[in-house]
Design a protein around this motif. Structure first.
Motif, PDB file in Angstrom:
ATOM      1  N   SER A  52      32.891  47.731  38.225  1.00 58.71           N
ATOM      2  CA  SER A  52      32.749  49.062  38.831  1.00 58.71           C
ATOM      3  C   SER A  52      34.089  49.656  39.256  1.00 58.71           C
ATOM      4  CB  SER A  52      31.782  48.984  40.017  1.00 58.71           C
ATOM      5  OG  SER A  52      31.517  50.262  40.506  1.00 58.71           O
ATOM      6  N   GLY A  53      35.109  49.453  38.411  1.00 63.37           N
ATOM      7  CA  GLY A  53      36.411  50.080  38.655  1.00 63.37           C
ATOM      8  C   GLY A  53      37.330  49.344  39.598  1.00 63.37           C
ATOM      9  N   ARG A  54      36.962  48.170  40.082  1.00 64.92           N
ATOM     10  CA  ARG A  54      37.849  47.415  40.976  1.00 64.92           C
ATOM     11  C   ARG A  54      37.860  45.955  40.550  1.00 64.92           C
ATOM     12  NH1 ARG A  54      33.152  47.799  45.211  1.00 64.92           N
ATOM     13  NH2 ARG A  54      32.190  45.912  44.574  1.00 64.92           N
ATOM     14  N   GLU A  55      38.926  45.251  40.904  1.00 62.69           N
ATOM     15  CA  GLU A  55      39.076  43.856  40.514  1.00 62.69           C
ATOM     16  C   GLU A  55      38.328  42.976  41.520  1.00 62.69           C
ATOM     17  OE1 GLU A  55      42.500  40.549  39.489  1.00 62.69           O
ATOM     18  OE2 GLU A  55      43.078  42.600  39.970  1.00 62.69           O
ATOM     19  N   VAL A  56      37.374  42.208  41.032  1.00 62.45           N
ATOM     20  CA  VAL A  56      36.594  41.337  41.903  1.00 62.45           C
ATOM     21  C   VAL A  56      36.852  39.853  41.635  1.00 62.45           C
ATOM     22  CG1 VAL A  56      34.768  42.997  42.336  1.00 62.45           C
ATOM     23  CG2 VAL A  56      34.609  41.503  40.362  1.00 62.45           C
ATOM     24  N   ILE A  57      37.411  39.541  40.455  1.00 63.71           N
ATOM     25  CA  ILE A  57      37.754  38.177  40.097  1.00 63.71           C
ATOM     26  C   ILE A  57      39.229  38.137  39.719  1.00 63.71           C
ATOM     27  CG2 ILE A  57      37.293  36.266  38.511  1.00 63.71           C
ATOM     28  CD1 ILE A  57      34.517  37.414  38.085  1.00 63.71           C
ATOM     29  N   ALA A  58      39.965  37.232  40.343  1.00 66.92           N
ATOM     30  CA  ALA A  58      41.390  37.106  40.025  1.00 66.92           C
ATOM     31  C   ALA A  58      41.540  36.396  38.668  1.00 66.92           C
ATOM     32  CB  ALA A  58      42.099  36.296  41.103  1.00 66.92           C
ATOM     33  N   THR A  59      42.303  37.007  37.762  1.00 65.50           N
ATOM     34  CA  THR A  59      42.559  36.424  36.453  1.00 65.50           C
ATOM     35  C   THR A  59      44.055  36.297  36.250  1.00 65.50           C
ATOM     36  OG1 THR A  59      42.499  38.622  35.437  1.00 65.50           O
ATOM     37  CG2 THR A  59      40.451  37.375  35.440  1.00 65.50           C
ATOM     38  N   GLN A  60      44.424  35.473  35.271  1.00 67.59           N
ATOM     39  CA  GLN A  60      45.863  35.266  34.999  1.00 67.59           C
ATOM     40  C   GLN A  60      46.445  36.466  34.291  1.00 67.59           C
ATOM     41  OE1 GLN A  60      43.506  33.000  34.180  1.00 67.59           O
ATOM     42  NE2 GLN A  60      44.156  31.056  35.014  1.00 67.59           N
TER      43      GLN A  60
END
Length: 60
Positions: A52-60
């Motif tokens: 929904s337009g925001r980062e919810v899971i940290a990825t590399q």
């Protein structure tokens, strides 16, 4: 407990199962708004971690 009076024929059984077969196979896929990867609806994107337009899971 009730017992069936007649055995259900193979044709009747298969016709009943075939009536709902298209409901099990329908899977909708949408594209992520950020990275355009295919994502299931109402799930966070596995590639970029956005929902929904925001980062919810940290990825590399």
């Amino acid at each position: 407990m009730g017992v069936p009076k007649k055995r259900t024929s193979k044709m009747r059984r298969d016709r009943r199962r075939a009536a709902n077969s298209n409901l099990r196979t329908a899977v909708q896929v949408i594209k992520c708004s950020k990275c355009k990867e295919p994502v299931l609806p109402h799930r966070a994107c596995a590639a970029c971690g956005n929902y929904s337009g925001r980062e919810v899971i940290a990825t590399q």
